[in-house]
Write a protein that holds these residues in place. Sequence first.
Motif, PDB file in Angstrom:
ATOM      1  N   ARG A 153       0.126 -21.231  18.077  1.00 61.06           N
ATOM      2  CA  ARG A 153      -0.872 -20.467  18.493  1.00 61.06           C
ATOM      3  C   ARG A 153      -1.020 -19.207  19.183  1.00 61.06           C
ATOM      4  O   ARG A 153      -1.483 -18.453  19.111  1.00 61.06           O
ATOM      5  N   ASP A 154       0.796 -19.125  20.137  1.00 63.60           N
ATOM      6  CA  ASP A 154       0.553 -18.437  20.829  1.00 63.60           C
ATOM      7  C   ASP A 154       2.700 -17.552  20.553  1.00 63.60           C
ATOM      8  O   ASP A 154       3.311 -16.400  21.433  1.00 63.60           O
ATOM      9  N   HIS A 155       2.203 -17.704  19.066  1.00 59.19           N
ATOM     10  CA  HIS A 155       3.703 -17.185  18.906  1.00 59.19           C
ATOM     11  C   HIS A 155       4.140 -17.176  17.040  1.00 59.19           C
ATOM     12  O   HIS A 155       3.127 -17.639  16.411  1.00 59.19           O
ATOM     13  N   SER A 156       4.900 -15.730  17.422  1.00 58.20           N
ATOM     14  CA  SER A 156       4.920 -15.055  15.526  1.00 58.20           C
ATOM     15  C   SER A 156       6.012 -14.231  16.302  1.00 58.20           C
ATOM     16  O   SER A 156       6.772 -14.268  17.242  1.00 58.20           O
ATOM     17  N   GLU A 157       6.853 -14.498  14.580  1.00 60.68           N
ATOM     18  CA  GLU A 157       8.177 -13.904  14.408  1.00 60.68           C
ATOM     19  C   GLU A 157       8.027 -12.925  13.641  1.00 60.68           C
ATOM     20  O   GLU A 157       7.748 -13.169  12.442  1.00 60.68           O
ATOM     21  N   LEU A 158       8.802 -11.844  13.331  1.00 56.29           N
ATOM     22  CA  LEU A 158       8.951 -10.788  12.598  1.00 56.29           C
ATOM     23  C   LEU A 158      10.321 -11.033  11.193  1.00 56.29           C
ATOM     24  O   LEU A 158      11.450 -11.855  11.788  1.00 56.29           O
ATOM     25  N   LEU A 159       9.443 -11.385  10.393  1.00 48.61           N
ATOM     26  CA  LEU A 159      10.480 -12.361   9.352  1.00 48.61           C
ATOM     27  C   LEU A 159      11.527 -10.960   8.350  1.00 48.61           C
ATOM     28  O   LEU A 159      12.884 -10.462   7.970  1.00 48.61           O
ATOM     29  N   TRP A 160      11.025  -9.875   7.886  1.00 48.13           N
ATOM     30  CA  TRP A 160      11.282  -8.806   6.862  1.00 48.13           C
ATOM     31  C   TRP A 160      10.554  -7.306   7.539  1.00 48.13           C
ATOM     32  O   TRP A 160       9.604  -7.729   7.210  1.00 48.13           O
ATOM     33  N   VAL A 161      11.164  -6.394   6.969  1.00 50.33           N
ATOM     34  CA  VAL A 161      10.229  -5.200   6.665  1.00 50.33           C
ATOM     35  C   VAL A 161      10.169  -4.556   4.798  1.00 50.33           C
ATOM     36  O   VAL A 161      12.081  -4.537   4.984  1.00 50.33           O
ATOM     37  N   VAL A 162       9.774  -4.431   4.409  1.00 47.58           N
ATOM     38  CA  VAL A 162       9.731  -2.928   3.132  1.00 47.58           C
ATOM     39  C   VAL A 162       9.565  -2.162   3.538  1.00 47.58           C
ATOM     40  O   VAL A 162       8.848  -2.061   4.235  1.00 47.58           O
ATOM     41  N   GLY A 163      10.942  -1.146   3.338  1.00 48.01           N
ATOM     42  CA  GLY A 163      10.041   0.502   3.121  1.00 48.01           C
ATOM     43  C   GLY A 163      10.681   0.912   4.387  1.00 48.01           C
ATOM     44  O   GLY A 163      11.494   0.574   4.584  1.00 48.01           O
ATOM     45  N   ASP A 164       9.929   2.074   5.000  1.00 51.55           N
ATOM     46  CA  ASP A 164      10.152   2.778   6.067  1.00 51.55           C
ATOM     47  C   ASP A 164      10.072   1.430   7.455  1.00 51.55           C
ATOM     48  O   ASP A 164       8.933   0.964   8.022  1.00 51.55           O
ATOM     49  N   ALA A 165      10.928   1.193   8.361  1.00 50.44           N
ATOM     50  CA  ALA A 165      11.093   0.775   8.907  1.00 50.44           C
ATOM     51  C   ALA A 165      11.055   1.427  10.455  1.00 50.44           C
ATOM     52  O   ALA A 165      10.303   0.372  10.905  1.00 50.44           O
ATOM     53  N   SER A 166      10.753   2.097  10.310  1.00 45.47           N
ATOM     54  CA  SER A 166      10.038   3.725  11.311  1.00 45.47           C
ATOM     55  C   SER A 166       8.858   3.165  11.948  1.00 45.47           C
ATOM     56  O   SER A 166       8.387   3.320  12.853  1.00 45.47           O
ATOM     57  N   GLN A 167       8.374   2.394  10.950  1.00 42.11           N
ATOM     58  CA  GLN A 167       6.561   2.089  11.108  1.00 42.11           C
ATOM     59  C   GLN A 167       6.132   0.745  12.073  1.00 42.11           C
ATOM     60  O   GLN A 167       5.609   1.043  12.743  1.00 42.11           O
ATOM     61  N   PHE A 168       7.605   0.183  12.544  1.00 43.46           N
ATOM     62  CA  PHE A 168       7.101  -1.047  13.284  1.00 43.46           C
ATOM     63  C   PHE A 168       8.562  -0.464  14.723  1.00 43.46           C
ATOM     64  O   PHE A 168       9.359  -0.038  13.748  1.00 43.46           O
ATOM     65  N   ASN A 169       7.873  -0.905  15.321  1.00 43.04           N
ATOM     66  CA  ASN A 169       9.178  -1.260  16.550  1.00 43.04           C
ATOM     67  C   ASN A 169      10.211  -2.878  16.279  1.00 43.04           C
ATOM     68  O   ASN A 169       9.876  -3.375  15.192  1.00 43.04           O
ATOM     69  N   ASP A 170      11.001  -3.967  16.591  1.00 44.20           N
ATOM     70  CA  ASP A 170      12.473  -4.662  16.410  1.00 44.20           C
ATOM     71  C   ASP A 170      11.593  -5.801  16.417  1.00 44.20           C
ATOM     72  O   ASP A 170      11.788  -6.837  15.508  1.00 44.20           O
ATOM     73  N   GLN A 171       9.956  -5.733  17.110  1.00 46.73           N
ATOM     74  CA  GLN A 171       9.442  -7.075  16.470  1.00 46.73           C
ATOM     75  C   GLN A 171       8.077  -6.808  16.103  1.00 46.73           C
ATOM     76  O   GLN A 171       7.093  -8.424  15.946  1.00 46.73           O
ATOM     77  N   GLY A 172       8.641  -5.908  15.651  1.00 50.46           N
ATOM     78  CA  GLY A 172       6.997  -5.500  13.884  1.00 50.46           C
ATOM     79  C   GLY A 172       5.462  -4.972  14.931  1.00 50.46           C
ATOM     80  O   GLY A 172       4.617  -5.233  13.965  1.00 50.46           O
ATOM     81  N   ALA A 173       5.558  -4.456  15.642  1.00 51.31           N
ATOM     82  CA  ALA A 173       4.900  -3.957  16.634  1.00 51.31           C
ATOM     83  C   ALA A 173       4.331  -2.357  15.682  1.00 51.31           C
ATOM     84  O   ALA A 173       5.247  -1.613  15.711  1.00 51.31           O
ATOM     85  N   VAL A 174       3.253  -2.090  15.398  1.00 52.87           N
ATOM     86  CA  VAL A 174       2.699  -0.783  15.083  1.00 52.87           C
ATOM     87  C   VAL A 174       2.799  -0.214  16.148  1.00 52.87           C
ATOM     88  O   VAL A 174       1.852  -0.881  17.165  1.00 52.87           O
ATOM     89  N   PRO A 175       2.860   0.943  16.559  1.00 57.67           N
ATOM     90  CA  PRO A 175       2.287   1.809  17.608  1.00 57.67           C
ATOM     91  C   PRO A 175       1.139   2.576  17.657  1.00 57.67           C
ATOM     92  O   PRO A 175       0.586   3.067  16.594  1.00 57.67           O
ATOM     93  N   THR A 176       0.811   2.563  19.018  1.00 56.93           N
ATOM     94  CA  THR A 176      -0.256   3.469  19.350  1.00 56.93           C
ATOM     95  C   THR A 176      -0.721   4.347  18.537  1.00 56.93           C
ATOM     96  O   THR A 176      -1.864   5.621  18.218  1.00 56.93           O
TER      97      THR A 176
END
Length: 727
Positions: free
Chosen positions: A67-90
């Motif tokens: 309910r309160d936990h998710s885990e980044l599995l992978w990123v395909v393509g431009d990884a700079s669009q996300f941080n290390d936890q997969g969050a998207v910058p505002t």
Amino acid sequence: MNVLFVAQCTKRALTETRRILDQFAERRGERTWQTPITQAGLDTVRKLLRQTARKNTAVACHWIRGRDHSELLWVVGDASQFNDQGAVPTNTTASSVLRAGDENAWHHLPLMTALAALAALLHDLGKATQAFQDRLQNPGLRERNHYRHEWVSVRLFQAFVGQDDDAGWLQRLAAYADADTDAQALEAAWLDHAGGRLLRDGLDEPQAKQHLPFARLPLLAQAVAWLVFSHHRLPCLPVEQAQGVDAEDMEDGRRTYRRFGARPGFINTGDLDDVLLRINADWNEPRESAAPSTVQAHWHFPHGLPVTQPAWRKQAARYARKLLELSQIAGQGAVLHDPFAMHVARLCLMLADHHYSSLTDAAPRAPYLSPGYPLYANTRSNHYQNNSCSRLMDKRQSPIFNQTLDEHLLGVQAHATLVARSLPSLTRSLPALKNHKPLKKRSADPRFAWQDKAADLAASVRARAAHQGAFIVNMASTGCGKTLGNARIMNALADPATGLRCAFAMGLRTLTLQTGRVFQNDLQLSDEQLAIQVGGAASRALFEYWEQQAEATGSASSQALLDEAGTVLYEGNDQHPLLQRLTDDAQARALIAAPLLVCTVDHLTPATESLRGGRQIAPMLRLLTSDLVLDEPDDFDMADLPALTRLVHWAGLLGCRVLLSSATLPPALVEGLFLAYRAGRAVYQRHRSERPSEPVNICCLWVDEFRQTTQDCADGSAFREAHTQYV
């Protein structure tokens, strides 16, 4: 598992991503999808996304674990669009304010870039001779090269430099940008053999023998000339000049010669003191006596040189000014004796030459095309098969001129500078193992509990190892899990933000395959995370066949960067500009890009001993971007130790952390490899350390199933004492 896909794609990449994800998941918004899916289905999604990935693709996959936990599995393509936890910058900014990674960590990159660029503009001037142009027009001509184009290029450059010091010839070259300068006057300095400036071997004897280039040129000009001279092959020492040299005798057609550095590589150091001063035309290509007309053709330039072309003059003046400015910095003039600077500059030049020589389409060459220029650099072979027989009984070649000489020089220069400027970002752009749980999982079996302690110790010295280098000795007994323990130690040393990149080098092919399968099964590594490379080098006959095929087109640079008979099992990311634009060799990209590489050691040793064909490029880039584990180094024969020592030295020079793994490591072997690593690390620290003036102090670790310890060792005596005490 329940997963969430987030797409930060733009343009056509978003359309393609939606087409794929809509087949597997339901949309939860314009750029999000959610679905329950099996691991096999998730692997299929990732593979499809990777196959259609563009430069604007950016897809993150999150595993919703509660309910309160998710885990980044992978990123395909431009990884700079996300941080290390997969969050998207505002919000984002395109300005890189600090650029610490690009500028501060490569202290001499401008010098290496300028050297590679200027050498690229000069490297094939020798192809303007009548002999080379005739060879292009008659690809079936079997006559031997009496003077290779590299040597002629060096002689032309020597003629231009003349008796000037570095400041003098650089100032004259910088003045080439002046559009009012008479083109014929510019060319006169290069081709003036009547005045004694251009020394023509075989025609202007004995003056040519008395005025050898590397004995006469000033220091910075020597560095440029060495890059030009060695951009296809390293020089050969003729047997009659090899006094006291115990190197490998090799046959090249009609003459026996010896190569410096050829295995077993035992060389009397006294023969290396003045080796540069003795290099002549015979070191570049073994020759026989020839008719005067044949020799004359190697020094006749029917259409002059590309140095009169405005585009060439502009670029030559640009980098001459840069070198003139950099040469005024203390110590920059003696760059020829700096192994890191010279080898990286040579790598950039050779990789650019390989890439541009392989281009046949006009589109990527458009900025440098020069229609109507009479001199050519290479051709494309037009093979056709005899239709009267199913077998290739009558293969003929008709040349198709590919690149003009001035275009080739400008194109190689542009790509050489691109390669050099891309090097600082290469490691960060390559895929790595981040937060891989099997590597961090604690051992449930008490027999392997030492792996946890060793990994904890490595993690505690991570910061020190990053700045000082690391030399690890794993002496755990057979059956205690050294293979997985090595991976866990190197993972603990790696920066969690960037992830693990490591090469595991073995001596045996069976052990290599076995280790690769252990990693696949026990560490749950997929084909995109692990490359397994096995097999020895191609036979000499096969290698010479491919070399002849490349030479027949006028460019040895078209030869593949890796052994044509090699086998690579890999599926990985190759989006970095250096990999994407500067090699089409899938095997080379696999060797460089795989997060974990398991290979026989002969796939990495060419980094230090490849003599021709650019076979050192891919191994060098691998060592430049990952750590190194040597498994069972004590199994190698005494004759292999020079090659093994060179590899460890090169690993230190290029910034690797090195681990030796064996239950039976002789103290002398360990100390010798440490000394080699320390010598290389000293050079690396001058070039890329944040504190280059500090003395070398290697962070050393010793581990086995009984005890784990660490100590900083500044020299061989400190290491010997610490190693003896541990044993």
